[in-house]
Design a protein around this motif. Structure first.
Motif, PDB file in Angstrom:
ATOM      1  N   ALA A  33     -12.104  14.585  65.064  1.00 50.61           N
ATOM      2  CA  ALA A  33     -11.902  15.425  64.066  1.00 50.61           C
ATOM      3  C   ALA A  33     -10.412  15.127  63.420  1.00 50.61           C
ATOM      4  O   ALA A  33      -9.737  15.070  64.288  1.00 50.61           O
ATOM      5  CB  ALA A  33     -11.948  17.015  64.134  1.00 50.61           C
ATOM      6  N   MET A  34     -10.401  14.953  62.112  1.00 46.70           N
ATOM      7  CA  MET A  34      -9.055  14.307  61.577  1.00 46.70           C
ATOM      8  C   MET A  34      -8.622  15.476  60.409  1.00 46.70           C
ATOM      9  O   MET A  34      -9.490  15.820  59.659  1.00 46.70           O
ATOM     10  CB  MET A  34      -8.904  13.023  61.170  1.00 46.70           C
ATOM     11  CG  MET A  34      -9.736  11.939  62.222  1.00 46.70           C
ATOM     12  SD  MET A  34      -8.410  11.523  63.390  1.00 46.70           S
ATOM     13  CE  MET A  34      -7.027  10.840  62.473  1.00 46.70           C
ATOM     14  N   LEU A  35      -7.554  15.564  60.285  1.00 49.23           N
ATOM     15  CA  LEU A  35      -7.031  16.247  58.922  1.00 49.23           C
ATOM     16  C   LEU A  35      -5.665  15.209  58.098  1.00 49.23           C
ATOM     17  O   LEU A  35      -4.967  14.835  58.911  1.00 49.23           O
ATOM     18  CB  LEU A  35      -6.367  17.702  59.350  1.00 49.23           C
ATOM     19  CG  LEU A  35      -5.750  18.446  58.250  1.00 49.23           C
ATOM     20  CD1 LEU A  35      -6.559  18.791  57.064  1.00 49.23           C
ATOM     21  CD2 LEU A  35      -4.828  19.643  58.661  1.00 49.23           C
ATOM     22  N   LEU A  36      -6.054  15.284  57.110  1.00 47.07           N
ATOM     23  CA  LEU A  36      -5.147  14.499  56.174  1.00 47.07           C
ATOM     24  C   LEU A  36      -4.356  15.390  55.362  1.00 47.07           C
ATOM     25  O   LEU A  36      -5.222  15.933  54.431  1.00 47.07           O
ATOM     26  CB  LEU A  36      -5.489  13.009  55.634  1.00 47.07           C
ATOM     27  CG  LEU A  36      -5.696  11.886  56.530  1.00 47.07           C
ATOM     28  CD1 LEU A  36      -7.098  12.135  56.910  1.00 47.07           C
ATOM     29  CD2 LEU A  36      -5.411  10.483  56.086  1.00 47.07           C
ATOM     30  N   ARG A  37      -3.213  15.235  54.842  1.00 40.05           N
ATOM     31  CA  ARG A  37      -2.594  15.756  53.702  1.00 40.05           C
ATOM     32  C   ARG A  37      -2.096  14.793  52.892  1.00 40.05           C
ATOM     33  O   ARG A  37      -1.066  13.902  53.353  1.00 40.05           O
ATOM     34  CB  ARG A  37      -1.489  16.577  54.159  1.00 40.05           C
ATOM     35  CG  ARG A  37      -0.742  17.567  52.926  1.00 40.05           C
ATOM     36  CD  ARG A  37       0.284  18.774  53.398  1.00 40.05           C
ATOM     37  NE  ARG A  37       1.200  18.206  54.079  1.00 40.05           N
ATOM     38  CZ  ARG A  37       1.639  18.847  55.196  1.00 40.05           C
ATOM     39  NH1 ARG A  37       1.607  20.107  55.474  1.00 40.05           N
ATOM     40  NH2 ARG A  37       2.890  18.355  55.916  1.00 40.05           N
ATOM     41  N   LEU A  38      -2.553  14.360  51.728  1.00 38.13           N
ATOM     42  CA  LEU A  38      -2.140  13.422  50.782  1.00 38.13           C
ATOM     43  C   LEU A  38      -1.840  13.853  49.448  1.00 38.13           C
ATOM     44  O   LEU A  38      -2.688  14.442  48.911  1.00 38.13           O
ATOM     45  CB  LEU A  38      -3.078  12.291  50.698  1.00 38.13           C
ATOM     46  CG  LEU A  38      -3.645  11.578  52.046  1.00 38.13           C
ATOM     47  CD1 LEU A  38      -5.022  10.782  51.787  1.00 38.13           C
ATOM     48  CD2 LEU A  38      -2.440  10.772  52.562  1.00 38.13           C
ATOM     49  N   ASN A  39      -0.537  13.996  49.228  1.00 37.57           N
ATOM     50  CA  ASN A  39       0.001  14.319  47.774  1.00 37.57           C
ATOM     51  C   ASN A  39      -0.595  15.786  47.694  1.00 37.57           C
ATOM     52  O   ASN A  39      -1.049  16.066  46.451  1.00 37.57           O
ATOM     53  CB  ASN A  39      -0.782  13.438  46.437  1.00 37.57           C
ATOM     54  CG  ASN A  39       0.200  13.842  45.293  1.00 37.57           C
ATOM     55  OD1 ASN A  39       1.108  14.286  45.400  1.00 37.57           O
ATOM     56  ND2 ASN A  39      -0.372  13.201  44.247  1.00 37.57           N
ATOM     57  N   GLN A  40      -0.293  16.566  48.697  1.00 35.34           N
ATOM     58  CA  GLN A  40      -0.828  17.980  48.564  1.00 35.34           C
ATOM     59  C   GLN A  40      -2.091  18.397  48.679  1.00 35.34           C
ATOM     60  O   GLN A  40      -2.606  19.389  48.414  1.00 35.34           O
ATOM     61  CB  GLN A  40       0.052  18.886  47.484  1.00 35.34           C
ATOM     62  CG  GLN A  40       1.517  18.902  47.716  1.00 35.34           C
ATOM     63  CD  GLN A  40       1.909  19.344  49.117  1.00 35.34           C
ATOM     64  OE1 GLN A  40       1.550  20.453  49.489  1.00 35.34           O
ATOM     65  NE2 GLN A  40       2.618  18.513  49.737  1.00 35.34           N
ATOM     66  N   ARG A  41      -3.102  17.341  48.901  1.00 34.49           N
ATOM     67  CA  ARG A  41      -4.463  17.397  49.052  1.00 34.49           C
ATOM     68  C   ARG A  41      -4.873  17.289  50.412  1.00 34.49           C
ATOM     69  O   ARG A  41      -4.243  16.677  51.275  1.00 34.49           O
ATOM     70  CB  ARG A  41      -5.229  16.549  48.237  1.00 34.49           C
ATOM     71  CG  ARG A  41      -5.093  16.607  46.689  1.00 34.49           C
ATOM     72  CD  ARG A  41      -5.579  15.352  45.799  1.00 34.49           C
ATOM     73  NE  ARG A  41      -4.914  14.221  46.121  1.00 34.49           N
ATOM     74  CZ  ARG A  41      -5.059  13.037  45.619  1.00 34.49           C
ATOM     75  NH1 ARG A  41      -5.824  12.851  44.407  1.00 34.49           N
ATOM     76  NH2 ARG A  41      -3.948  12.123  45.791  1.00 34.49           N
ATOM     77  N   TYR A  42      -5.725  18.516  50.803  1.00 28.06           N
ATOM     78  CA  TYR A  42      -6.291  18.396  52.358  1.00 28.06           C
ATOM     79  C   TYR A  42      -7.386  17.666  52.505  1.00 28.06           C
ATOM     80  O   TYR A  42      -8.480  18.089  51.751  1.00 28.06           O
ATOM     81  CB  TYR A  42      -6.044  19.680  52.776  1.00 28.06           C
ATOM     82  CG  TYR A  42      -4.682  20.138  52.937  1.00 28.06           C
ATOM     83  CD1 TYR A  42      -3.839  20.087  54.527  1.00 28.06           C
ATOM     84  CD2 TYR A  42      -3.716  20.733  52.005  1.00 28.06           C
ATOM     85  CE1 TYR A  42      -2.754  20.636  54.660  1.00 28.06           C
ATOM     86  CE2 TYR A  42      -2.557  20.980  52.207  1.00 28.06           C
ATOM     87  CZ  TYR A  42      -2.008  21.131  53.443  1.00 28.06           C
ATOM     88  OH  TYR A  42      -0.680  21.316  53.729  1.00 28.06           O
ATOM     89  N   LEU A  43      -7.771  16.854  53.487  1.00 26.97           N
ATOM     90  CA  LEU A  43      -8.977  16.247  53.878  1.00 26.97           C
ATOM     91  C   LEU A  43      -9.391  16.437  55.238  1.00 26.97           C
ATOM     92  O   LEU A  43      -8.355  16.041  56.153  1.00 26.97           O
ATOM     93  CB  LEU A  43      -8.992  14.814  53.439  1.00 26.97           C
ATOM     94  CG  LEU A  43      -8.676  14.363  51.873  1.00 26.97           C
ATOM     95  CD1 LEU A  43      -7.238  14.114  51.704  1.00 26.97           C
ATOM     96  CD2 LEU A  43      -9.229  13.000  51.677  1.00 26.97           C
ATOM     97  N   LEU A  44     -10.497  16.776  55.569  1.00 25.22           N
ATOM     98  CA  LEU A  44     -10.859  16.791  56.982  1.00 25.22           C
ATOM     99  C   LEU A  44     -11.941  16.069  57.217  1.00 25.22           C
ATOM    100  O   LEU A  44     -12.832  15.703  56.336  1.00 25.22           O
ATOM    101  CB  LEU A  44     -11.621  18.328  57.031  1.00 25.22           C
ATOM    102  CG  LEU A  44     -10.686  19.687  57.681  1.00 25.22           C
ATOM    103  CD1 LEU A  44     -11.499  20.850  57.679  1.00 25.22           C
ATOM    104  CD2 LEU A  44     -10.034  19.232  59.068  1.00 25.22           C
ATOM    105  N   ILE A  45     -12.034  15.494  58.051  1.00 24.47           N
ATOM    106  CA  ILE A  45     -12.949  14.532  58.643  1.00 24.47           C
ATOM    107  C   ILE A  45     -13.720  14.752  60.026  1.00 24.47           C
ATOM    108  O   ILE A  45     -12.985  15.268  60.936  1.00 24.47           O
ATOM    109  CB  ILE A  45     -12.603  13.179  59.023  1.00 24.47           C
ATOM    110  CG1 ILE A  45     -11.607  12.571  57.850  1.00 24.47           C
ATOM    111  CG2 ILE A  45     -13.701  11.828  59.411  1.00 24.47           C
ATOM    112  CD1 ILE A  45     -10.920  11.077  58.010  1.00 24.47           C
ATOM    113  N   ASP A  46     -15.079  15.009  59.983  1.00 27.46           N
ATOM    114  CA  ASP A  46     -15.882  15.224  61.186  1.00 27.46           C
ATOM    115  C   ASP A  46     -15.226  16.605  61.816  1.00 27.46           C
ATOM    116  O   ASP A  46     -14.946  16.467  63.063  1.00 27.46           O
ATOM    117  CB  ASP A  46     -16.013  14.353  62.250  1.00 27.46           C
ATOM    118  CG  ASP A  46     -16.956  13.240  61.723  1.00 27.46           C
ATOM    119  OD1 ASP A  46     -17.555  13.386  60.530  1.00 27.46           O
ATOM    120  OD2 ASP A  46     -17.040  12.248  62.522  1.00 27.46           O
ATOM    121  N   PRO A  47     -15.253  17.766  61.100  1.00 31.26           N
ATOM    122  CA  PRO A  47     -14.354  18.693  61.765  1.00 31.26           C
ATOM    123  C   PRO A  47     -15.447  19.582  62.864  1.00 31.26           C
ATOM    124  O   PRO A  47     -15.876  20.981  62.303  1.00 31.26           O
ATOM    125  CB  PRO A  47     -13.965  19.745  60.566  1.00 31.26           C
ATOM    126  CG  PRO A  47     -15.073  19.419  59.510  1.00 31.26           C
ATOM    127  CD  PRO A  47     -15.443  17.982  59.837  1.00 31.26           C
TER     128      PRO A  47
END
Length: 336
Positions: free
Chosen positions: A80-94
């Motif tokens: 599981a990963m979380l990214l914050r990119l230019n105020q957008r949040y993305l979750l991977i395989d949570p």
């Protein structure tokens, strides 16, 4: 009537009329699964961490801190990963539930807690899923996501769209290998992995598996997904690199005779890291569930040994704590 693959494209080597396949032959033989299970039971594997589970948790776990507004990446344990990119949040395989299982009372149980709850996220724009195994696609977590963020976009491999829509997801985009979804400066691309899929006794390889490449102004990130090693993976950095961030699996590799077609060991992960130019790389797929024969604390030790054998220890491929986050502001200079 036999099930037929509705996405079948005869021009693509990973498509079959019955589903999907790897580009590489599978070395497993009939009876290997039973052999592994018997050997594992006879030896009492896996053994606990060297100093026990509580000491492992104290050493390798922290709660995720989501404060700030900078571009940032967090490892949430396992894949599981979380990214914050230019105020957008993305979750991977949570997969953030207590068990990686279709049953609430049986199956692999978490040995370390989830470092955050879905309710703690200030917003959520994308959820990326690599495949349908229970340690990557968790129904309870998906339900919580849909309830809190009904407009979130799910990107999934071919064959999983219906599963998500049946559970109330409004925006689902199924992608084949090398297909992309774009939004302004953000490009999300499904890429090959060497694995398999199965969620019930009747759906083996009827949906695809993949890794993901996430490209924005700040980062070009390759999340390899759940994957065995293959020289075919070198096509990904050739097409979509260079990468300045990656996540490679370093756990669930023992015994190698059984696991190598589906899971990388640390030596394989280091080989792939070197091949792609040694970007900052997060070792994933360890630290939470006991899915194979190695102890929970073995992968970071074996990774350190693999790095030492490579002779290229620049600090850019080393274990993170579960819940740890790092800024992407100076990612190209970190520990180089």
């Amino acid at each position: 009537m036999a099930w037929k693959n509705p996405w079948y494209d005869a021009s693509k080597a990973h498509h079959t009329p019955e589903g999907f396949c790897n580009l590489e032959p599978d070395p497993r033989q009939p009876g290997d699964l039973d052999r592994w299970r018997k050997e594992r039971k006879a030896q009492g594997l896996p053994f606990p961490p060297q100093n026990g589970y509580e000491a492992f948790k104290a050493n390798w776990f922290q709660s995720a801190d989501l404060s700030g507004d900078d571009d940032r990446v967090w490892w949430l344990g396992h894949a599981a990963m979380l990214l914050r990119l230019n105020q957008r949040y993305l979750l991977i395989d949570p997969a953030l539930s207590l068990r990686a299982s279709p049953l609430p009372f049986a199956g692999p149980k978490r040995k370390t807690p989830a470092p955050l709850r879905i309710s703690q996220l200030p917003r959520l724009d994308y959820v990326l899923i690599s495949h349908n195994h229970y340690d990557h696609l968790d129904l309870t977590t998906v339900k919580r996501i849909i309830q809190r963020f009904p407009e979130v976009t799910f990107l999934v491999p071919l064959g999983l769209e219906t599963w998500f829509r049946r559970r109330g997801a409004r925006h689902v985009y199924p992608l084949d290998w090398w297909q992309s979804q774009r939004e302004n400066d953000l490009t999300l691309t499904a890429v090959p992995a060497r694995h398999w899929s199965m969620r019930t006794l009747k759906d083996r390889n009827r949906s695809l598996w993949c890794g993901w490449v996430i490209r924005s102004e700040a980062v070009n990130f390759w999340f390899s997904g759940d994957s065995g090693f293959s020289e075919n993976l070198a096509e990904i950095p050739r097409r979509l690199g260079p990468f300045n961030l990656a996540a490679l699996p370093t756990g669930a590799y023992a015994p190698k005779w059984f696991m190598q077609s589906s899971h990388m060991d640390p030596d394989h992960a280091v080989s792939l890291w070197r091949l792609m130019g040694q970007p900052l790389t997060i070792p994933v797929h360890w630290g939470v569930f006991e899915l194979a024969d190695e102890s929970l604390d073995e992968p970071p030790v074996e990774l350190s040994r693999a790095i030492a054998r490579s002779g290229e220890d620049n600090g850019r491929f080393a274990p993170w704590k579960i819940g740890e986050g790092r800024s992407l502001r100076n990612i190209d200079q970190e520990k180089s």
